[in-house]
Design a protein around this motif. Structure first.
Motif, PDB file in Angstrom:
ATOM      1  N   ALA A  61     -40.251 -54.050  12.218  1.00  0.00           N
ATOM      2  CA  ALA A  61     -39.023 -54.789  13.110  1.00  0.00           C
ATOM      3  C   ALA A  61     -38.341 -55.713  12.226  1.00  0.00           C
ATOM      4  N   LEU A  62     -38.934 -56.601  11.202  1.00  0.00           N
ATOM      5  CA  LEU A  62     -38.124 -57.400  10.498  1.00  0.00           C
ATOM      6  C   LEU A  62     -37.312 -56.592   9.542  1.00  0.00           C
ATOM      7  N   ALA A  63     -37.709 -55.488   8.880  1.00  0.00           N
ATOM      8  CA  ALA A  63     -37.065 -54.855   8.000  1.00  0.00           C
ATOM      9  C   ALA A  63     -35.950 -53.898   8.641  1.00  0.00           C
ATOM     10  N   ILE A  64     -36.084 -53.350   9.797  1.00  0.00           N
ATOM     11  CA  ILE A  64     -35.104 -52.778  10.327  1.00  0.00           C
ATOM     12  C   ILE A  64     -33.896 -53.797  10.849  1.00  0.00           C
ATOM     13  N   GLY A  65     -34.379 -54.775  11.378  1.00  0.00           N
ATOM     14  CA  GLY A  65     -33.327 -55.771  11.613  1.00  0.00           C
ATOM     15  C   GLY A  65     -32.517 -56.284  10.572  1.00  0.00           C
ATOM     16  N   GLY A  66     -32.932 -56.588   9.587  1.00  0.00           N
ATOM     17  CA  GLY A  66     -32.422 -56.904   8.312  1.00  0.00           C
ATOM     18  C   GLY A  66     -31.498 -56.009   7.649  1.00  0.00           C
ATOM     19  N   TRP A  67     -31.755 -54.659   7.620  1.00  0.00           N
ATOM     20  CA  TRP A  67     -30.933 -53.516   7.270  1.00  0.00           C
ATOM     21  C   TRP A  67     -29.618 -53.513   8.318  1.00  0.00           C
ATOM     22  N   GLY A  68     -30.224 -53.693   9.613  1.00  0.00           N
ATOM     23  CA  GLY A  68     -29.262 -53.434  10.512  1.00  0.00           C
ATOM     24  C   GLY A  68     -28.216 -54.432  10.614  1.00  0.00           C
ATOM     25  N   SER A  69     -28.560 -55.705  10.383  1.00  0.00           N
ATOM     26  CA  SER A  69     -27.560 -56.690  10.194  1.00  0.00           C
ATOM     27  C   SER A  69     -26.510 -56.650   9.140  1.00  0.00           C
ATOM     28  N   ASN A  70     -27.212 -56.354   7.898  1.00  0.00           N
ATOM     29  CA  ASN A  70     -26.217 -55.947   6.844  1.00  0.00           C
ATOM     30  C   ASN A  70     -25.273 -54.650   7.294  1.00  0.00           C
ATOM     31  N   GLN A  71     -25.857 -53.636   7.822  1.00  0.00           N
ATOM     32  CA  GLN A  71     -24.999 -52.664   8.286  1.00  0.00           C
ATOM     33  C   GLN A  71     -23.806 -52.952   9.223  1.00  0.00           C
ATOM     34  N   LEU A  72     -24.195 -53.799  10.258  1.00  0.00           N
ATOM     35  CA  LEU A  72     -23.303 -54.254  11.275  1.00  0.00           C
ATOM     36  C   LEU A  72     -22.156 -55.282  10.596  1.00  0.00           C
ATOM     37  N   ASP A  73     -22.400 -55.854   9.545  1.00  0.00           N
ATOM     38  CA  ASP A  73     -21.244 -56.554   8.736  1.00  0.00           C
ATOM     39  C   ASP A  73     -20.225 -55.413   8.304  1.00  0.00           C
ATOM     40  N   ARG A  74     -20.828 -54.498   7.760  1.00  0.00           N
ATOM     41  CA  ARG A  74     -19.917 -53.213   7.547  1.00  0.00           C
ATOM     42  C   ARG A  74     -19.229 -52.523   8.336  1.00  0.00           C
ATOM     43  N   VAL A  75     -19.832 -52.484   9.499  1.00  0.00           N
ATOM     44  CA  VAL A  75     -18.803 -51.797  10.636  1.00  0.00           C
ATOM     45  C   VAL A  75     -17.960 -52.513  11.485  1.00  0.00           C
ATOM     46  N   GLY A  76     -18.003 -54.018  11.055  1.00  0.00           N
ATOM     47  CA  GLY A  76     -16.804 -54.775  12.016  1.00  0.00           C
ATOM     48  C   GLY A  76     -17.511 -56.136  12.123  1.00  0.00           C
ATOM     49  N   LEU A  77     -18.711 -56.584  11.940  1.00  0.00           N
ATOM     50  CA  LEU A  77     -19.091 -58.101  12.271  1.00  0.00           C
ATOM     51  C   LEU A  77     -18.573 -59.063  11.036  1.00  0.00           C
ATOM     52  N   HIS A  78     -17.953 -58.293   9.945  1.00  0.00           N
ATOM     53  CA  HIS A  78     -17.664 -59.227   8.807  1.00  0.00           C
ATOM     54  C   HIS A  78     -16.467 -60.201   9.183  1.00  0.00           C
ATOM     55  N   SER A  79     -15.750 -59.271  10.494  1.00  0.00           N
ATOM     56  CA  SER A  79     -14.490 -60.207  10.678  1.00  0.00           C
ATOM     57  C   SER A  79     -14.873 -61.558  11.461  1.00  0.00           C
ATOM     58  N   TRP A  80     -16.123 -61.671  12.035  1.00  0.00           N
ATOM     59  CA  TRP A  80     -16.648 -62.662  12.413  1.00  0.00           C
ATOM     60  C   TRP A  80     -17.345 -63.646  11.432  1.00  0.00           C
ATOM     61  N   THR A  81     -18.084 -63.061  10.698  1.00  0.00           N
ATOM     62  CA  THR A  81     -18.707 -63.889   9.586  1.00  0.00           C
ATOM     63  C   THR A  81     -17.933 -64.307   8.480  1.00  0.00           C
ATOM     64  N   ALA A  82     -16.869 -63.582   8.171  1.00  0.00           N
ATOM     65  CA  ALA A  82     -16.131 -63.765   6.997  1.00  0.00           C
ATOM     66  C   ALA A  82     -14.636 -63.328   7.331  1.00  0.00           C
ATOM     67  N   PRO A  83     -14.064 -64.362   8.312  1.00  0.00           N
ATOM     68  CA  PRO A  83     -12.669 -63.817   8.568  1.00  0.00           C
ATOM     69  C   PRO A  83     -11.675 -63.619   7.689  1.00  0.00           C
ATOM     70  N   GLY A  84     -10.847 -62.674   7.488  1.00  0.00           N
ATOM     71  CA  GLY A  84     -10.053 -62.258   6.684  1.00  0.00           C
ATOM     72  C   GLY A  84     -10.352 -61.803   5.234  1.00  0.00           C
TER      73      GLY A  84
END
Length: 203
Positions: free
Chosen positions: A103-126
């Motif tokens: 679960a930790l491995a899947i969660g880590g990979w999933g979080s990085n993937q979520l960055d690349r499909v849209g969450l980067h606009s919250w973590t790193a605006p602009g």
């Protein structure tokens, strides 16, 4: 019949509880990782945006991820693989160490993937599409998700290897016992027959 129903109900409840625990752990990993990325982007000098390349993938794979078209397809494919991994993980009951590490491995990979499909606009605006890397490792940068992925994968691999080795050892022991027992019985029968023959001769 009632015992069968009770066993089925207990198993279903245990599996439902396992799914809930895994989802809660995934959510916790994503929340911690995204929060640290947002904080690092605002406060840590040297933070970078990783579009998908790393020290293992190499520059060619990094170029594919950086491209808007192929990068989006790879990101969606990655999310699909992670969802499949989750379904396989929770489809039956697992030992705690395997459940948590996977679960930790899947969660880590999933979080990085979520960055690349849209969450980067919250973590790193602009910023451009990608994950925030801010932990210095030699001349590379990584993030909390990368640390969790590495540690959890090592624990998962060690646990699976141990369980595999233990299962093989037990099978070999069972085969050895089954091959020794007939010889013991045969030997006992032979000794019994010899004893009877000797008794007959004495008479």
């Amino acid at each position: 019949m009632s015992n069968v129903r009770l066993a089925t109900t207990t198993t279903a409840a245990a599996e439902a509880g396992q799914r809930f625990r895994v989802l809660a752990l995934l959510a916790l990993v994503v929340l911690l990782d995204q929060t640290t990325k947002r904080w690092a982007w605002q406060h840590v000098d040297g933070s970078i945006i990783n579009r998908g390349s790393d020290m293992l993938a190499g520059p060619r794979i990094g170029h594919w991820y950086a491209d808007p078209s192929t990068g989006a397809l790879l990101d969606l494919a990655g999310l699909g693989l992670l969802i499949t991994a989750y379904v396989v993980l929770v489809r039956r009951r697992r030992p705690t160490i395997i459940l948590v590490s996977a679960a930790l491995a899947i969660g880590g990979w999933g979080s990085n993937q979520l960055d690349r499909v849209g969450l980067h606009s919250w973590t790193a605006p602009g910023s451009v599409r990608g994950a925030v890397d801010f932990i210095a490792l030699s001349h590379y940068r990584i993030n909390l998700a990368d640390v969790l992925i590495t540690a959890a994968t090592l624990v998962l691999g060690a646990s699976l290897s141990y369980r595999s080795g233990t299962a093989i050892y037990r099978r070999l022991r069972r085969r050895r016992k089954t091959s020794v027992q007939p010889r013991t019985v045969t030997g006992s029968m032979s000794r019994g027959a010899a004893s009877r023959n000797a008794t007959g001769l004495l008479r």
